[in-house]
Design a protein around this motif. Structure first.
Motif, short mmCIF file in Angstrom:
data_model
loop_
_atom_site.label_atom_id
_atom_site.label_comp_id
_atom_site.label_asym_id
_atom_site.label_seq_id
_atom_site.Cartn_x
_atom_site.Cartn_y
_atom_site.Cartn_z
N UNK A 22 -18.58 46.75 -27.53
CA UNK A 22 -19.78 46.89 -26.71
C UNK A 22 -20.54 45.57 -26.67
N UNK A 23 -21.33 45.40 -25.60
CA UNK A 23 -22.04 44.15 -25.34
C UNK A 23 -23.42 44.45 -24.79
N UNK A 24 -24.43 43.80 -25.32
CA UNK A 24 -25.80 43.97 -24.86
C UNK A 24 -26.24 42.69 -24.15
N UNK A 25 -26.70 42.85 -22.90
CA UNK A 25 -27.10 41.73 -22.06
C UNK A 25 -28.62 41.70 -21.90
N UNK A 26 -29.17 40.50 -21.92
CA UNK A 26 -30.58 40.29 -21.60
C UNK A 26 -30.67 39.23 -20.51
N UNK A 27 -31.73 39.29 -19.70
CA UNK A 27 -31.97 38.21 -18.74
C UNK A 27 -32.19 36.90 -19.51
N UNK A 28 -31.81 35.80 -18.89
CA UNK A 28 -31.89 34.52 -19.58
C UNK A 28 -33.29 34.23 -20.11
N UNK A 29 -34.31 34.62 -19.33
CA UNK A 29 -35.67 34.31 -19.77
C UNK A 29 -36.24 35.35 -20.73
N UNK A 30 -35.41 36.34 -21.10
CA UNK A 30 -35.85 37.38 -22.03
C UNK A 30 -34.95 37.49 -23.26
N UNK A 31 -34.16 36.46 -23.51
CA UNK A 31 -33.25 36.49 -24.65
C UNK A 31 -34.01 36.50 -25.97
N UNK A 32 -33.68 37.42 -26.90
CA UNK A 32 -34.28 37.34 -28.23
C UNK A 32 -33.94 35.99 -28.85
N UNK A 33 -34.89 35.41 -29.54
CA UNK A 33 -34.72 34.03 -29.99
C UNK A 33 -34.48 33.89 -31.50
#
Length: 209
Positions: free
Chosen positions: A166-177
């Motif tokens: 499985x893979x979880x995607x986030x928008x580039x400007x919302x990536x956990x840092x």
């Protein structure tokens, strides 16, 4: 199709001796199945084609490090693809009328999602170009995969039913840092599978090699 991730996502070496997983699945006797994953799934491809995405968390031995683009399938795109797929294997039964959207995880790789009858259920046609020094280039690799995908809040989550990854995607400007942010956000997705890692873990591996 246990090797699906090799075609869909870029292979990343994660078996370094002495390293431990960042998080292990909670109960090996109660892993998340595809049936559980898709229960109550909500998915509308028009909600994800407006942005570039990136995988911030994954459950498996491979992941993709490139930004990922989604797009709505069109007759023009499919008409260009059909002859190539037929040249690879004319016996493939591709239901082109069910093509819903496309994913480009990296240059040379294209995934066509064919609607499979229930929200978030797709038969994915994966095409991966084989770029070699030989000319003309050989025909691409083509595979099918049984995929589930859903939108959970601001994230897109995808599961491959053949190899239970499985893979979880986030928008580039919302990536956990941070690692803590990745762990916190991934816990909201309620996925219980082995080999859980954040994208930051992969970056550290490359830095250490």
């Amino acid at each position: 199709m246990k090797m699906f991730a090799r075609y869909l996502l870029e292979i990343v070496f994660l078996s370094a001796i002495g390293r431990t997983m960042e998080s292990i699945y909670k109960d090996p006797n109660n892993i998340t199945t595809c049936e559980e994953f898709e229960r109550g799934a909500r998915f509308n491809p028009y909600e994800i084609v407006d942005s570039m995405w990136k995988i911030f968390y994954f459950w498996g031995n491979t992941t993709e490090l490139y930004p990922i683009a989604f797009s709505i399938s069109s007759k023009k795109k499919l008409d260009k693809l059909k002859p190539l797929i037929d040249a690879v294997d004319g016996t493939l039964e591709v239901e082109w009328s069910k093509a819903t959207f496309l994913m480009e995880p990296r240059p040379g790789v294209l995934v066509v999602f064919l609607y499979a009858g229930t929200p978030g259920a797709f038969r994915a046609l994966v095409k991966m170009d084989r770029r070699t020094k030989e000319r003309p280039f050989p025909l691409p690799l083509v595979k099918f995969a049984d995929i589930r995908i859903k939108i959970m809040g601001r994230y897109v989550v995808m599961m491959c039913c053949e190899d239970m990854t499985a893979y979880a995607f986030a928008r580039l400007n919302e990536m956990p840092s941070t690692e803590q942010d990745c762990a916190t956000e991934s816990s909201k997705l309620h996925i219980n599978l082995p080999n859980a890692h954040s994208y930051l873990y992969v970056h550290r591996l490359f830095d250490e090699l």
